[in-house]
Scaffold this motif. Structure first.
Motif, mmCIF file in Angstrom:
data_model
loop_
_atom_site.group_PDB
_atom_site.id
_atom_site.type_symbol
_atom_site.label_atom_id
_atom_site.label_comp_id
_atom_site.label_asym_id
_atom_site.label_seq_id
_atom_site.Cartn_x
_atom_site.Cartn_y
_atom_site.Cartn_z
ATOM 1 N N LEU A 149 -35.740 -21.537 -3.113
ATOM 2 C CA LEU A 149 -34.822 -20.530 -2.597
ATOM 3 C C LEU A 149 -33.545 -20.518 -3.411
ATOM 4 C CD1 LEU A 149 -34.085 -18.532 -0.205
ATOM 5 C CD2 LEU A 149 -32.966 -20.513 0.857
ATOM 6 N N ASP A 150 -33.170 -19.343 -3.897
ATOM 7 C CA ASP A 150 -31.878 -19.125 -4.536
ATOM 8 C C ASP A 150 -31.026 -18.290 -3.604
ATOM 9 O OD1 ASP A 150 -32.044 -20.139 -7.500
ATOM 10 O OD2 ASP A 150 -33.943 -19.101 -7.166
ATOM 11 N N PHE A 151 -29.790 -18.710 -3.388
ATOM 12 C CA PHE A 151 -28.924 -17.982 -2.468
ATOM 13 C C PHE A 151 -27.475 -18.368 -2.729
ATOM 14 C CE2 PHE A 151 -29.772 -22.025 -0.516
ATOM 15 C CZ PHE A 151 -28.667 -22.360 0.249
ATOM 16 N N ALA A 152 -26.584 -17.653 -2.076
ATOM 17 C CA ALA A 152 -25.166 -17.995 -2.106
ATOM 18 C C ALA A 152 -24.764 -18.525 -0.735
ATOM 19 C CB ALA A 152 -24.314 -16.786 -2.470
ATOM 20 N N SER A 153 -23.925 -19.537 -0.729
ATOM 21 C CA SER A 153 -23.358 -20.041 0.513
ATOM 22 C C SER A 153 -22.172 -19.168 0.917
ATOM 23 C CB SER A 153 -22.902 -21.490 0.339
ATOM 24 O OG SER A 153 -24.015 -22.349 0.236
ATOM 25 N N PRO A 154 -21.765 -19.235 2.171
ATOM 26 C CA PRO A 154 -20.607 -18.448 2.595
ATOM 27 C C PRO A 154 -19.344 -18.742 1.795
ATOM 28 C CG PRO A 154 -21.817 -19.216 4.503
ATOM 29 C CD PRO A 154 -22.440 -19.888 3.316
ATOM 30 N N ASP A 155 -19.245 -19.947 1.209
ATOM 31 C CA ASP A 155 -18.065 -20.259 0.403
ATOM 32 C C ASP A 155 -18.144 -19.665 -1.004
ATOM 33 O OD1 ASP A 155 -19.875 -21.846 -0.980
ATOM 34 O OD2 ASP A 155 -18.964 -23.747 -0.395
ATOM 35 N N GLY A 156 -19.241 -18.969 -1.291
ATOM 36 C CA GLY A 156 -19.384 -18.311 -2.583
ATOM 37 C C GLY A 156 -20.146 -19.102 -3.618
ATOM 38 N N SER A 157 -20.454 -20.347 -3.346
ATOM 39 C CA SER A 157 -21.170 -21.166 -4.316
ATOM 40 C C SER A 157 -22.643 -20.769 -4.365
ATOM 41 C CB SER A 157 -21.039 -22.647 -3.961
ATOM 42 O OG SER A 157 -21.625 -22.915 -2.705
ATOM 43 N N THR A 158 -23.234 -20.844 -5.538
ATOM 44 C CA THR A 158 -24.657 -20.551 -5.684
ATOM 45 C C THR A 158 -25.455 -21.812 -5.410
ATOM 46 O OG1 THR A 158 -24.550 -20.980 -8.064
ATOM 47 C CG2 THR A 158 -24.245 -18.703 -7.335
ATOM 48 N N GLN A 159 -26.567 -21.635 -4.741
ATOM 49 C CA GLN A 159 -27.381 -22.767 -4.315
ATOM 50 C C GLN A 159 -28.832 -22.541 -4.712
ATOM 51 O OE1 GLN A 159 -26.080 -25.424 -2.491
ATOM 52 N NE2 GLN A 159 -24.022 -24.520 -2.475
ATOM 53 N N GLN A 160 -29.536 -23.625 -4.937
ATOM 54 C CA GLN A 160 -30.981 -23.588 -5.141
ATOM 55 C C GLN A 160 -31.583 -24.770 -4.390
ATOM 56 O OE1 GLN A 160 -33.324 -24.463 -9.013
ATOM 57 N NE2 GLN A 160 -33.117 -22.224 -8.972
ATOM 58 N N ARG A 161 -32.494 -24.473 -3.471
ATOM 59 C CA ARG A 161 -33.120 -25.519 -2.667
ATOM 60 C C ARG A 161 -34.614 -25.281 -2.588
ATOM 61 N NH1 ARG A 161 -29.973 -25.870 3.002
ATOM 62 N NH2 ARG A 161 -31.639 -27.404 3.353
ATOM 63 N N GLU A 162 -35.354 -26.356 -2.429
ATOM 64 C CA GLU A 162 -36.806 -26.267 -2.282
ATOM 65 C C GLU A 162 -37.190 -26.592 -0.844
ATOM 66 O OE1 GLU A 162 -38.714 -28.665 -5.250
ATOM 67 O OE2 GLU A 162 -37.851 -27.511 -6.920
ATOM 68 N N PHE A 163 -38.162 -25.849 -0.333
ATOM 69 C CA PHE A 163 -38.616 -26.022 1.042
ATOM 70 C C PHE A 163 -40.132 -26.058 1.071
ATOM 71 C CE2 PHE A 163 -34.519 -23.926 1.287
ATOM 72 C CZ PHE A 163 -33.880 -24.575 2.324
ATOM 73 N N THR A 164 -40.673 -26.824 2.012
ATOM 74 C CA THR A 164 -42.111 -26.882 2.209
ATOM 75 C C THR A 164 -42.422 -26.711 3.689
ATOM 76 O OG1 THR A 164 -42.080 -29.304 2.464
ATOM 77 C CG2 THR A 164 -42.430 -28.440 0.237
ATOM 78 N N GLY A 165 -43.700 -26.480 3.982
ATOM 79 C CA GLY A 165 -44.148 -26.419 5.363
ATOM 80 C C GLY A 165 -43.487 -25.306 6.162
ATOM 81 N N TRP A 166 -43.168 -25.635 7.421
ATOM 82 C CA TRP A 166 -42.616 -24.620 8.326
ATOM 83 C C TRP A 166 -41.234 -24.157 7.873
ATOM 84 C CZ3 TRP A 166 -45.961 -22.462 11.454
ATOM 85 C CH2 TRP A 166 -45.489 -21.567 12.427
#
Length: 220
Positions: A149-166
């Motif tokens: 997942l690529d997204f921006a946090s409410p503080d404006g920082s860009t984030q990249q996180r990996e998720f599995t399962g539910w």
């Protein structure tokens, strides 16, 4: 599935006005139901249409609506706001067998702006899903088992996180919302069940019984 949704025609000023109406109403807003055009629009990417205080208040309100529903995610279009903002949280206590079968672990609260996701690996898995904007229905949806997942946090920082399962399923479901996609667009249509039938017959850890009896995903 890429979104064929048309971009919202809401201007930045109209988005801000809509948010202010929701924030100042004095009550938790109703969740918009399928058939409302906002759910079929490609929401506006967040680009400063709201100031920090307004954005924070909107996120707090969305979290309250999500908890009241109750649900594990809520996107701004579900409140009639065509803006790429969503909140996610899964702290429900679930049966250990169900959690194991579905790869369901608690998801701490977070808000995401302008999300997009990419599958990781080629593994997909199908489970029943519901949606707060499609009251009374459940359907089996096959989705990538892991995503980035690529997204921006409410503080404006860009984030990249990996998720599995539910957790990956929640992330995909909410990202789809801001792109004008509903889970039924991806569902096995023969699996569609109302909540009463789902609870009585198909609320199992996996979909094997429903798949056999309803005749969907026969070659999987």
């Amino acid at each position: 599935m890429s979104s064929d949704a048309k971009p919202t025609d809401f201007s930045a000023a109209r988005i801000q006005e809509t948010v202010e109406q929701v924030l100042t109403a004095g009550v938790l807003p109703a969740i918009v139901q399928a058939g409302h055009p906002v759910l079929r629009q490609f929401a506006a990417p967040f680009s400063g249409q709201l100031n920090d205080a307004q954005l924070g208040q909107l996120i707090d309100l969305m979290r309250s609506v999500m908890h009241k529903a109750p649900g594990v995610g809520l996107a701004a279009p579900q409140l009639g706001i065509p803006l790429q903002v969503a909140v996610l949280e899964d702290q429900f206590v679930v049966d250990a067998e169900v959690a194991a079968a579905r790869g369901r672990e608690p998801l701490p609260f977070f808000a995401m702006l302008n999300p997009s996701y990419e599958p990781l690996g080629g593994s997909t898995v199908a489970f029943y899903e519901g949606c707060l904007s499609l009251n009374g229905l459940q359907a089996a949806v096959s989705r990538p088992e892991a995503v980035r997942l690529d997204f921006a946090s409410p503080d404006g920082s860009t984030q990249q996180r990996e998720f599995t399962g539910w957790q990956a399923r929640i992330v995909q479901h909410e990202t789809d919302h801001v792109h004008g996609i509903l889970y039924l667009d991806r569902a096995e249509l023969r699996s569609i069940s109302n909540n009463a039938e789902y609870s009585a017959r198909w609320a199992q850890p996996d979909i094997s019984l429903a798949r056999k009896e309803l005749g969907f995903l026969p070659g999987d």
